[in-house]
Design a protein around this motif. Sequence first.
Motif, PDB file in Angstrom:
ATOM      1  N   MET A   1       0.830  -1.201   0.000  1.00 16.01           N
ATOM      2  CA  MET A   1       0.000   0.000   0.000  1.00 16.01           C
ATOM      3  C   MET A   1       0.865   1.252   0.000  1.00 16.01           C
ATOM      4  N   GLY A   2       1.935   1.245   0.786  1.00 17.74           N
ATOM      5  CA  GLY A   2       2.829   2.401   0.811  1.00 17.74           C
ATOM      6  C   GLY A   2       3.498   2.645  -0.527  1.00 17.74           C
ATOM      7  N   ILE A   3       3.887   1.565  -1.212  1.00 16.34           N
ATOM      8  CA  ILE A   3       4.561   1.711  -2.505  1.00 16.34           C
ATOM      9  C   ILE A   3       3.598   2.206  -3.579  1.00 16.34           C
ATOM     10  N   ASN A   4       2.343   1.766  -3.542  1.00 12.20           N
ATOM     11  CA  ASN A   4       1.400   2.072  -4.619  1.00 12.20           C
ATOM     12  C   ASN A   4       0.558   3.310  -4.360  1.00 12.20           C
TER      13      ASN A   4
ATOM     14  N   VAL B   1      17.872   7.112  -6.166  1.00  7.50           N
ATOM     15  CA  VAL B   1      18.541   5.798  -6.182  1.00  7.50           C
ATOM     16  C   VAL B   1      19.000   5.426  -4.771  1.00  7.50           C
ATOM     17  N   GLY B   2      19.441   6.410  -3.994  1.00  5.04           N
ATOM     18  CA  GLY B   2      19.803   6.142  -2.611  1.00  5.04           C
ATOM     19  C   GLY B   2      18.627   5.682  -1.783  1.00  5.04           C
ATOM     20  N   ILE B   3      17.424   6.208  -2.055  1.00  7.31           N
ATOM     21  CA  ILE B   3      16.229   5.751  -1.322  1.00  7.31           C
ATOM     22  C   ILE B   3      15.900   4.305  -1.687  1.00  7.31           C
ATOM     23  N   TYR B   4      16.080   3.936  -2.951  1.00 10.77           N
ATOM     24  CA  TYR B   4      15.899   2.525  -3.326  1.00 10.77           C
ATOM     25  C   TYR B   4      16.895   1.647  -2.568  1.00 10.77           C
ATOM     26  N   ALA B   5      18.136   2.104  -2.434  1.00  8.71           N
ATOM     27  CA  ALA B   5      19.124   1.343  -1.667  1.00  8.71           C
ATOM     28  C   ALA B   5      18.723   1.256  -0.192  1.00  8.71           C
ATOM     29  N   LEU B   6      18.116   2.312   0.342  1.00 10.02           N
ATOM     30  CA  LEU B   6      17.630   2.267   1.719  1.00 10.02           C
ATOM     31  C   LEU B   6      16.558   1.205   1.885  1.00 10.02           C
ATOM     32  N   PHE B   7      15.657   1.083   0.913  1.00  7.76           N
ATOM     33  CA  PHE B   7      14.622   0.045   0.968  1.00  7.76           C
ATOM     34  C   PHE B   7      15.244  -1.344   0.983  1.00  7.76           C
ATOM     35  N   VAL B   8      16.295  -1.533   0.209  1.00  8.11           N
ATOM     36  CA  VAL B   8      16.972  -2.840   0.201  1.00  8.11           C
ATOM     37  C   VAL B   8      17.601  -3.118   1.562  1.00  8.11           C
ATOM     38  N   SER B   9      18.195  -2.114   2.183  1.00 10.30           N
ATOM     39  CA  SER B   9      18.897  -2.328   3.449  1.00 10.30           C
ATOM     40  C   SER B   9      17.948  -2.704   4.585  1.00 10.30           C
TER      41      SER B   9
ATOM     42  N   THR C   1      10.529  -1.148  10.139  1.00  9.97           N
ATOM     43  CA  THR C   1      11.557  -0.980   9.112  1.00  9.97           C
ATOM     44  C   THR C   1      10.980  -1.085   7.698  1.00  9.97           C
ATOM     45  N   LEU C   2      10.110  -2.078   7.470  1.00  8.39           N
ATOM     46  CA  LEU C   2       9.614  -2.314   6.121  1.00  8.39           C
ATOM     47  C   LEU C   2       8.597  -1.265   5.681  1.00  8.39           C
ATOM     48  N   VAL C   3       7.631  -0.958   6.531  1.00  6.59           N
ATOM     49  CA  VAL C   3       6.548  -0.049   6.120  1.00  6.59           C
ATOM     50  C   VAL C   3       7.050   1.383   5.927  1.00  6.59           C
ATOM     51  N   PRO C   4       7.803   1.976   6.873  1.00  2.61           N
ATOM     52  CA  PRO C   4       8.296   3.339   6.597  1.00  2.61           C
ATOM     53  C   PRO C   4       9.197   3.422   5.366  1.00  2.61           C
ATOM     54  N   SER C   5      10.062   2.426   5.162  1.00  2.00           N
ATOM     55  CA  SER C   5      10.926   2.468   3.973  1.00  2.00           C
ATOM     56  C   SER C   5      10.101   2.331   2.700  1.00  2.00           C
ATOM     57  N   ALA C   6       8.996   1.552   2.745  1.00  2.00           N
ATOM     58  CA  ALA C   6       8.134   1.439   1.561  1.00  2.00           C
ATOM     59  C   ALA C   6       7.437   2.760   1.257  1.00  2.00           C
ATOM     60  N   VAL C   7       7.021   3.483   2.301  1.00  4.00           N
ATOM     61  CA  VAL C   7       6.385   4.788   2.087  1.00  4.00           C
ATOM     62  C   VAL C   7       7.382   5.777   1.486  1.00  4.00           C
ATOM     63  N   ILE C   8       8.608   5.802   2.007  1.00  7.32           N
ATOM     64  CA  ILE C   8       9.633   6.696   1.465  1.00  7.32           C
ATOM     65  C   ILE C   8       9.971   6.309   0.021  1.00  7.32           C
ATOM     66  N   LEU C   9      10.007   4.996  -0.243  1.00  6.85           N
ATOM     67  CA  LEU C   9      10.258   4.543  -1.613  1.00  6.85           C
ATOM     68  C   LEU C   9       9.159   5.014  -2.555  1.00  6.85           C
ATOM     69  N   GLY C  10       7.899   4.911  -2.109  1.00  5.59           N
ATOM     70  CA  GLY C  10       6.802   5.392  -2.945  1.00  5.59           C
ATOM     71  C   GLY C  10       6.913   6.869  -3.261  1.00  5.59           C
ATOM     72  N   MET C  11       7.441   7.651  -2.319  1.00 11.08           N
ATOM     73  CA  MET C  11       7.630   9.080  -2.568  1.00 11.08           C
ATOM     74  C   MET C  11       8.710   9.348  -3.602  1.00 11.08           C
ATOM     75  N   ALA C  12       9.654   8.425  -3.755  1.00 14.56           N
ATOM     76  CA  ALA C  12      10.788   8.635  -4.667  1.00 14.56           C
ATOM     77  C   ALA C  12      10.561   8.080  -6.062  1.00 14.56           C
ATOM     78  N   ILE C  13       9.471   7.339  -6.299  1.00 14.02           N
ATOM     79  CA  ILE C  13       9.288   6.683  -7.594  1.00 14.02           C
ATOM     80  C   ILE C  13       9.121   7.704  -8.713  1.00 14.02           C
ATOM     81  N   VAL C  14       8.163   8.617  -8.575  1.00 12.37           N
ATOM     82  CA  VAL C  14       7.916   9.599  -9.638  1.00 12.37           C
ATOM     83  C   VAL C  14       9.097  10.553  -9.805  1.00 12.37           C
ATOM     84  N   PRO C  15       9.711  11.098  -8.726  1.00 14.59           N
ATOM     85  CA  PRO C  15      10.893  11.947  -8.941  1.00 14.59           C
ATOM     86  C   PRO C  15      12.035  11.247  -9.676  1.00 14.59           C
TER      87      PRO C  15
END
Length: 605
Positions: free
Chosen positions: A113-116, A143-151, A160-174
């Motif tokens: 849900m956070g990613i989409n 790209v660094g935010i994607y690496a954060l999601f992997v970490s 850890t998983l849900v907040p990183s997914a929300v931050i990742l969703g914010m970085a997709i369009v940029p």
Amino acid sequence: MEAEPPLYPVAGATDLQGNEDPLGVPDGHEAPLDELVGAYPNYNEEEEERRYYRRKRLGVLKNVLAASAGGMLTYGVYLGLLQMQLILHYDETYREVKYGNMGLPDIDSKMLMGINVTPIAALLYTPVLIRFFGTKWMMFLAVGIYALFVSTNYWERYYTLVPSAVILGMAIVPLWASMGNYITRMAQKYYEFSHYKEQDEQGPRQRPPRGSHAPYLLVFQVIFYGFFHLSFACAQLPMIYFLNYYLYDLNHTLYNVHSCGTNTHGILNGFNKTVLRTLPRSRNLIVVESVLMAMAFLAMLLVLSLCGAAYRPTEEIDLRSVGWGNIFQLPFKHVRDFRLRHLVPFFIYSGFEVLFACTGLALGYGVCSVGLERLAYLLVAYSCGASAASVLGLLGLWLPRSVPLVAGAVLHGLLTLSLFFWAPTPKSLQHSWILYVVAALWGVGSVLNKTGLSTLLGILYEDKERQDFIFTIYHWWQAVAIFIVYLGSSLPMKAKLLVLLVTLVLAVTSYLWMELKLQRGVVPRQPRIPRPQHKVHGYRYLEGDNSDESEAEGEGSGGTQGDGVEEEAQSLGPRPGSELTGLHRRPCPYEQAQGGDGPDGPAGL
């Protein structure tokens, strides 16, 4: 031993033939200074200029390849990790043994849900972030935010998983908006470096002819999307070389599956809750995640060290100096342009078809009939077909620009109609070759769609002042389409295919209507980009600098001189809020301390 010849010739020395050096002088006389420190006699200015611009062109090619490779690694690592994570968390035994009652399915649903859902708000902040950080640094940050999601997958917990997914969703369009803007800018710079003589003749302030960079843009987009679609194959490497050794065969996982393809409802109804024969060791999982983390860091290094700046420093300053309020509003104001309105259905379809390839086609038709252990090979067929067919995008160099885009849409339309009437038999490998062919052909249509759309946007909107707005709108509509697919994941397969087909027909019709309008000479109504103001005193609009005024209105009132061309500075007198110079300037702090009022005051006397 014979003495080694000097590295550089000595003035007055003789060569092997006994000829005196041209700089040599008779004994007791000094050589003229101009002969010693003057210009090199064999210096060829044209040759040096040609070499300089050749290095510049090679630098642009390096930038395009580095950005393409960085995007491929980033998206490949993200998809591979997400796919492996969802398969492991789906297995009941894995969840109970390793995590007990922690509620992994609930965590996964919130993570998806956070990613989409989060990208829906990206239209509000993406242009501001790109203008604030710059195109290259926005790519690096995303790209660094994607690496954060992997970490965060080293320690799988809710916090850890849900907040990183929300931050990742914010970085997709940029990320993808800055990537599209970056590739377009590289094509324009390559044209400038290839036609530098014409630029010198026209003058530094003269813009190149419209559409002149289109051939280079098409080639660069073909390179970029050829790399991008390889990310789907890279994402399958963890599954092929690691996870497949732990999976049950199709006779176990598909035991309760009775219908596939067009007869299915939702995603894999009846699929077995246990898919792992043995549980992978934690040490092996850490090794795989470390390799993915290393690839994410490599993508960061590629963008950081090999990607050059998209704009000159003065251009970056001008792009920021139009005012943050204007930057926030301009994406919404571009809705008045009929070209963007006609392309919105294609933007939505572009998001639909990628998600359908990864979920509807791969799961509803592929895994349902040939088993989970062949999922990776289906996606590899899709990836390789798309990457190899990216060369077909070069047909746009000789054919009208609408041909590759419409050809990809027609191919997808034929495949969608075929899938509408096809229901493969579960647990049957007899027709597996059909699945691989369909996946590869779907990849061909996908790459023609992506390449055609990005090239079209770069041609229609070649003004560097508005490219980030246009690519933000494009990828935001893609994110909206992905969100719609996420909401409708439980629909029957026939409903999904019907929505896909209707959207495709609407997209092609709307696009051809737009091309017909342009051929008739209909002038698009674009919002005017305000002049840079390096000292901004608020965000209010002034009568002489109204950013709500369109290009057509500006031309009618003498405000602008062309589509997307900034006005030259006019001598309209001092602006409100600006300080006057000369005798009427404000006194400096020293003069105020002396009690004077400037040059005319007591201190000035």
